[in-house]
Enzyme design. Structure first.
Site, PDB file in Angstrom:
ATOM      1  N   ASP A 106       0.919  -1.062   0.043  1.00 33.99           N
ATOM      2  CA  ASP A 106      -0.056  -0.038  -0.247  1.00 33.99           C
ATOM      3  C   ASP A 106       0.819   1.276   0.007  1.00 33.99           C
ATOM      4  O   ASP A 106       0.704   2.345   0.587  1.00 33.99           O
ATOM      5  CB  ASP A 106      -0.875  -0.005   1.122  1.00 33.99           C
ATOM      6  N   GLU A 107       1.922   1.104  -0.623  1.00 36.02           N
ATOM      7  CA  GLU A 107       3.065   2.503  -0.675  1.00 36.02           C
ATOM      8  C   GLU A 107       2.218   3.360  -1.629  1.00 36.02           C
ATOM      9  O   GLU A 107       2.731   4.574  -1.512  1.00 36.02           O
ATOM     10  CB  GLU A 107       4.359   2.000  -1.218  1.00 36.02           C
ATOM     11  N   GLY A 108       1.511   2.988  -2.593  1.00 36.93           N
ATOM     12  CA  GLY A 108       0.990   4.130  -3.600  1.00 36.93           C
ATOM     13  C   GLY A 108       1.462   3.631  -5.064  1.00 36.93           C
ATOM     14  O   GLY A 108       1.755   4.260  -5.904  1.00 36.93           O
ATOM     15  N   LYS A 109       1.736   2.326  -5.081  1.00 28.73           N
ATOM     16  CA  LYS A 109       2.258   1.786  -6.476  1.00 28.73           C
ATOM     17  C   LYS A 109       1.555   1.913  -7.569  1.00 28.73           C
ATOM     18  O   LYS A 109       1.957   2.258  -8.593  1.00 28.73           O
ATOM     19  CB  LYS A 109       2.482   0.278  -6.139  1.00 28.73           C
TER      20      LYS A 109
ATOM     21  N   GLY B 185      -4.762  -4.244  -3.868  1.00 34.82           N
ATOM     22  CA  GLY B 185      -5.666  -3.110  -4.405  1.00 34.82           C
ATOM     23  C   GLY B 185      -4.853  -1.836  -4.478  1.00 34.82           C
ATOM     24  O   GLY B 185      -4.042  -1.389  -3.521  1.00 34.82           O
ATOM     25  N   HIS B 186      -4.657  -1.557  -5.786  1.00 32.87           N
ATOM     26  CA  HIS B 186      -4.050  -0.366  -6.100  1.00 32.87           C
ATOM     27  C   HIS B 186      -4.845   0.987  -6.637  1.00 32.87           C
ATOM     28  O   HIS B 186      -5.797   0.612  -7.613  1.00 32.87           O
ATOM     29  CB  HIS B 186      -3.084  -0.959  -7.463  1.00 32.87           C
TER      30      HIS B 186
ATOM     31  N   GLN C 106       1.734  -5.953  -3.241  1.00 32.36           N
ATOM     32  CA  GLN C 106       2.349  -6.094  -1.998  1.00 32.36           C
ATOM     33  C   GLN C 106       3.621  -5.581  -1.912  1.00 32.36           C
ATOM     34  O   GLN C 106       3.923  -4.253  -2.360  1.00 32.36           O
ATOM     35  CB  GLN C 106       2.324  -7.649  -1.540  1.00 32.36           C
TER      36      GLN C 106
ATOM     37  N   THR D  63       2.912 -12.728   2.524  1.00 32.55           N
ATOM     38  CA  THR D  63       2.144 -13.446   1.566  1.00 32.55           C
ATOM     39  C   THR D  63       2.842 -14.549   0.885  1.00 32.55           C
ATOM     40  O   THR D  63       4.023 -14.938   1.328  1.00 32.55           O
ATOM     41  CB  THR D  63       1.885 -12.056   0.490  1.00 32.55           C
TER      42      THR D  63
ATOM     43  N   GLY E 104     -10.959  -2.415   3.524  1.00 32.36           N
ATOM     44  CA  GLY E 104     -11.494  -1.579   4.172  1.00 32.36           C
ATOM     45  C   GLY E 104     -11.026  -1.688   5.680  1.00 32.36           C
ATOM     46  O   GLY E 104     -11.210  -1.049   6.761  1.00 32.36           O
ATOM     47  N   ARG E 105     -10.175  -2.541   6.095  1.00 26.22           N
ATOM     48  CA  ARG E 105      -9.365  -2.845   7.224  1.00 26.22           C
ATOM     49  C   ARG E 105      -8.569  -1.660   7.666  1.00 26.22           C
ATOM     50  O   ARG E 105      -7.857  -0.919   6.879  1.00 26.22           O
ATOM     51  CB  ARG E 105      -8.732  -4.234   7.156  1.00 26.22           C
TER      52      ARG E 105
ATOM     53  N   ARG F  92      -5.515   0.208   8.628  1.00 34.19           N
ATOM     54  CA  ARG F  92      -3.858   0.026   8.607  1.00 34.19           C
ATOM     55  C   ARG F  92      -3.358   0.430   9.866  1.00 34.19           C
ATOM     56  O   ARG F  92      -3.593   1.620  10.306  1.00 34.19           O
ATOM     57  CB  ARG F  92      -3.424   0.756   7.300  1.00 34.19           C
TER      58      ARG F  92
ATOM     59  N   ASP G 125       2.753  14.504   2.166  1.00 30.88           N
ATOM     60  CA  ASP G 125       1.739  15.558   2.749  1.00 30.88           C
ATOM     61  C   ASP G 125       0.977  15.267   4.002  1.00 30.88           C
ATOM     62  O   ASP G 125       0.572  15.923   4.698  1.00 30.88           O
ATOM     63  CB  ASP G 125       0.436  15.710   1.594  1.00 30.88           C
TER      64      ASP G 125
HETATM   65  P1  GDP Z   1      -0.605   0.273  -3.638  1.00 32.96           P
HETATM   66  O1  GDP Z   1      -1.295  -0.956  -3.129  1.00 32.96           O
HETATM   67  O2  GDP Z   1       0.673   0.338  -3.277  1.00 32.96           O
HETATM   68  O3  GDP Z   1      -1.136   0.686  -5.043  1.00 32.96           O
HETATM   69  O4  GDP Z   1      -1.517   1.495  -2.587  1.00 32.96           O
HETATM   70  P2  GDP Z   1      -2.778   1.525  -2.251  1.00 32.96           P
HETATM   71  O5  GDP Z   1      -3.796   2.326  -3.171  1.00 32.96           O
HETATM   72  O6  GDP Z   1      -3.528   0.417  -1.446  1.00 32.96           O
HETATM   73  O7  GDP Z   1      -2.917   2.753  -1.005  1.00 32.96           O
HETATM   74  C1  GDP Z   1      -2.334   4.058  -1.471  1.00 32.96           C
HETATM   75  C2  GDP Z   1      -3.251   5.052  -0.852  1.00 32.96           C
HETATM   76  O8  GDP Z   1      -2.721   6.297  -0.838  1.00 32.96           O
HETATM   77  C3  GDP Z   1      -4.460   5.320  -1.857  1.00 32.96           C
HETATM   78  O9  GDP Z   1      -5.754   5.648  -1.170  1.00 32.96           O
HETATM   79  C4  GDP Z   1      -3.875   6.275  -2.627  1.00 32.96           C
HETATM   80  O10 GDP Z   1      -4.952   7.179  -3.368  1.00 32.96           O
HETATM   81  C5  GDP Z   1      -3.234   7.318  -1.545  1.00 32.96           C
HETATM   82  N1  GDP Z   1      -2.152   7.904  -2.192  1.00 32.96           N
HETATM   83  C6  GDP Z   1      -1.189   7.820  -2.833  1.00 32.96           C
HETATM   84  N2  GDP Z   1      -0.249   8.856  -3.008  1.00 32.96           N
HETATM   85  C7  GDP Z   1      -0.681   9.726  -2.180  1.00 32.96           C
HETATM   86  C8  GDP Z   1      -0.191  10.911  -1.574  1.00 32.96           C
HETATM   87  O11 GDP Z   1       1.108  11.406  -1.978  1.00 32.96           O
HETATM   88  N3  GDP Z   1      -0.792  11.534  -0.609  1.00 32.96           N
HETATM   89  C9  GDP Z   1      -1.810  10.944   0.038  1.00 32.96           C
HETATM   90  N4  GDP Z   1      -2.468  11.786   0.815  1.00 32.96           N
HETATM   91  N5  GDP Z   1      -2.503   9.998  -0.529  1.00 32.96           N
HETATM   92  C10 GDP Z   1      -1.809   9.293  -1.412  1.00 32.96           C
HETATM   93  P1  IMO Z   2      -0.915  -4.364  -2.254  1.00 35.41           P
HETATM   94  O1  IMO Z   2      -0.535  -4.640  -3.543  1.00 35.41           O
HETATM   95  C1  IMO Z   2      -0.992  -4.478   1.951  1.00 35.41           C
HETATM   96  C2  IMO Z   2      -1.112  -8.698   3.519  1.00 35.41           C
HETATM   97  C3  IMO Z   2      -2.311  -9.079   4.332  1.00 35.41           C
HETATM   98  C4  IMO Z   2      -1.672 -10.356   5.188  1.00 35.41           C
HETATM   99  C5  IMO Z   2      -0.677 -10.859   4.277  1.00 35.41           C
HETATM  100  C6  IMO Z   2      -1.012 -12.049   3.499  1.00 35.41           C
HETATM  101  O2  IMO Z   2      -2.279  -3.253  -2.489  1.00 35.41           O
HETATM  102  O3  IMO Z   2       0.018  -3.123  -1.581  1.00 35.41           O
HETATM  103  P2  IMO Z   2      -2.627 -12.611   1.577  1.00 35.41           P
HETATM  104  O4  IMO Z   2      -3.913 -12.608   1.476  1.00 35.41           O
HETATM  105  O5  IMO Z   2      -1.482 -12.053   0.461  1.00 35.41           O
HETATM  106  O6  IMO Z   2      -2.255 -14.094   1.958  1.00 35.41           O
HETATM  107  O7  IMO Z   2      -2.264 -11.957   2.925  1.00 35.41           O
HETATM  108  O8  IMO Z   2      -0.302  -9.870   3.475  1.00 35.41           O
HETATM  109  N1  IMO Z   2      -1.141  -8.080   1.850  1.00 35.41           N
HETATM  110  C7  IMO Z   2      -1.115  -6.944   1.758  1.00 35.41           C
HETATM  111  N2  IMO Z   2      -1.060  -5.729   2.680  1.00 35.41           N
HETATM  112  N3  IMO Z   2      -0.949  -4.527   0.586  1.00 35.41           N
HETATM  113  C8  IMO Z   2      -1.162  -5.535  -0.186  1.00 35.41           C
HETATM  114  O9  IMO Z   2      -1.411  -5.469  -1.495  1.00 35.41           O
HETATM  115  C9  IMO Z   2      -1.267  -6.798   0.521  1.00 35.41           C
HETATM  116  N4  IMO Z   2      -1.458  -7.966   0.024  1.00 35.41           N
HETATM  117  C10 IMO Z   2      -1.586  -8.947   1.078  1.00 35.41           C
HETATM  118  O10 IMO Z   2      -3.025  -8.136   5.066  1.00 35.41           O
HETATM  119  O11 IMO Z   2      -1.058  -9.613   6.224  1.00 35.41           O
HETATM  120 MG    MG Z   3      -2.983  -1.612  -1.706  1.00 37.41          MG
END
Ligand code: GDP
Ligand code: IMO
Ligand code: MG
Length: 424
Positions: free
Chosen positions: A13-16, A40-41, A221, A236, A299-300, A302, A330
């Site tokens: 969830d870094e923002g990939k 979830g990207h 991930q 994972t 929706g968990r 973080r 930010d």
């Molecule tokens: P991913 O799984 O690495 O693609 O990241 P996620 O989409 O799961 O989570 C990143 C969250 O941060 C999303 O809700 C993005 O819309 C949001 N996001 C991404 N970049 C930024 C940023 O620079 N600032 C803020 N406030 N939100 C960001």
């Molecule tokens: P993105 O690509 C954050 C976590 C789960 C759990 C562990 C194992 O959006 O960054 P799994 O269902 O893969 O067997 O779960 O990994 N996890 C993630 N956490 N972002 C993800 O994907 C994740 N995909 C799996 O919460 O701790």
């Molecule tokens: Mg994600």
């Protein structure tokens, strides 16, 4: 041409998704190489928000080829729901998305097994996304899996055998379930899947490279969730690190070009497992609220904490990161001071090497830096950065030994600042 790889350096969830979308105009082909609908990207542009799970984040920029590689695990039903929703919003995928015949299928019983194994672990549960990821990769490695290409080769017999095997395991776990409805929808989704280009992706990707086309590989991930190098067993089931790109696409290590390592200016984790810099106080709450830190799919909430440079240095090393991308700075805009963990104190000793086991006895050693106390979300150029923010960037670059080339100051595609533009 080369394959550039973009991957998460923390716990996901870094923002990939956002950055893959931003980088896509520079590439001809965008691929996913591991993971599945556990991802979830999120992408935001033109006032719209999209969340992608199995589909590469290059899908919104016209004229690009998007490929789901062999290392991915695909749930036909979740894929159908994702692709149909995209088609409804005007993004038809059938002509621009290719799927590897060697990608493994997530069966309905894989999802049930995921839930059953979690239930059996009780309080020691992993906190998986419940999408059947672990059981599907387990079948792949134990040579019992079913691949996308099997849809065209004696599928029914393979499916019945796998289902019977799974049912026997579920019986032994005394796990009760009903898959009638799920299975019917899943089987129907197989027909939907068949209308896509199901390809020998390793050949196609290598042919593109030989033709001089550029490829971007989108990780899912993050490094600390990698099956080998993450906080095992709270990880994972795939190799999320750079090496996973070679096996997940069928490209040689010699084809790898840039490795973009992406991280949040702080740190989050969803699910169970160790997290040395986790905050249980008001600051943790504040990070969660300001960063809207709730899983994009589940929706968990973080878990939130300060940036962990011990873990990040490890991730930079394992992946051979060539450029860093810092997200969500930010969220820290209003903080008086910002902490960064530079070492762990273990049994009274300071260590900077990411240890074999991370447990509750680890104490983070922090340095505290002045905050920039400036609203940065409208900034467009690095010349506008406040002095304290530049100092924070320099500190991180020094600690990590790699330049930070991109800074993200908001969720929208436009809220992205490329640094050192004269070199680009
Ligand atoms: P991913 O799984 O690495 O693609 O990241 P996620 O989409 O799961 O989570 C990143 C969250 O941060 C999303 O809700 C993005 O819309 C949001 N996001 C991404 N970049 C930024 C940023 O620079 N600032 C803020 N406030 N939100 C960001
Ligand atoms: P993105 O690509 C954050 C976590 C789960 C759990 C562990 C194992 O959006 O960054 P799994 O269902 O893969 O067997 O779960 O990994 N996890 C993630 N956490 N972002 C993800 O994907 C994740 N995909 C799996 O919460 O701790
Ligand atoms: Mg994600």
């Amino acid at each position: 041409m080369k394959v550039d790889v973009l991957l998460g350096l923390q716990w996901g969830d870094e923002g990939k998704g956002k950055i893959v979308d931003v980088l896509t105009p520079k590439y001809d082909v965008i691929t996913r190489f591991q993971g599945g609908p556990n991802a979830g990207h999120t992408l935001e542009f033109n006032g719209e928000k999209y969340i992608l799970r199995s589909v590469p984040s290059g899908i919104f920029q016209g004229g690009k080829v998007n490929i789901i590689g062999n290392g991915v695990v695909l749930d036909p039903l979740l894929f159908k729901q994702e692709a149909e929703a995209l088609a409804k919003s005007g993004h038809d995928l059938t002509q621009r998305l290719y799927i590897s015949k060697k990608a493994h299928l997530i069966l309905p019983t894989h999802r049930i097994l995921d839930a059953a194994y979690e239930a059996a672990k009780g309080t020691g549960k992993i906190g998986t996304t419940g999408k059947g990821i672990g059981p599907t990769y387990t079948d792949k490695i134990s040579r019992n899996g079913i691949r996308v290409g099997d849809l065209l080769h004696n599928f029914e017999a393979k499916y019945s055998a796998a289902k019977a095997r799974h049912e026997a395991i579920l019986k032994s776990l005394n796990y009760t379930y009903d898959i009638t409805e799920l299975e019917a929808e899943w089987l129907e989704a197989l027909e939907y899947l068949k209308q896509f280009n199901l390809i020998d992706s390793e050949h196609v990707i290598n042919e593109y490279l030989n033709e001089g086309k550029s490829v971007l590989a989108e990780g899912a991930q993050g490094t600390l969730l990698d099956i080998d190098f993450g906080s095992y067993p709270f990880v994972t089931s795939s190799n999320t690190v750079c090496a996973g790109c070679c096996t997940g696409l069928g490209v040689s290590p010699r084809t790898i070009g840039d490795v973009f390592g992406i991280f949040k200016a702080y740190c989050t984790r969803v699910g169970s497992g160790p997290f040395p810099t986790e905050l249980f106080d008001e600051t943790g709450e504040k990070l969660c609220d300001l960063g809207h830190e709730f899983g994009s799919v589940t929706g968990r909430r973080r878990r939130c904490g300060w940036i962990d440079l011990v873990a990040l240095r490890y991730a930079v090393m394992i992946n051979g990161v060539t450029q860093l991308i810092m997200m969500k700075s930010d969220v820290l805009d209003g903080f008086d001071t910002i902490k960064a963990c530079v070492a762990y104190r273990i049994n009274g000793e300071e260590v900077t090497r990411f240890p074999y086991e991370i447990d509750d006895t680890i104490e983070p050693v922090y340095v505290e830096l002045p905050g920039w106390k400036t609203d940065m979300i409208k900034m467009q150029d690095e010349d506008e950065f406040p002095e304290e923010f530049n100092a924070y960037l320099s500190f991180l670059e020094e600690e990590l030994g790699v330049p930070i080339k991109v800074v993200s100051v908001g969720p929208d595609r436009a809220q992205t600042i490329v640094r050192y533009t004269e070199e680009a």
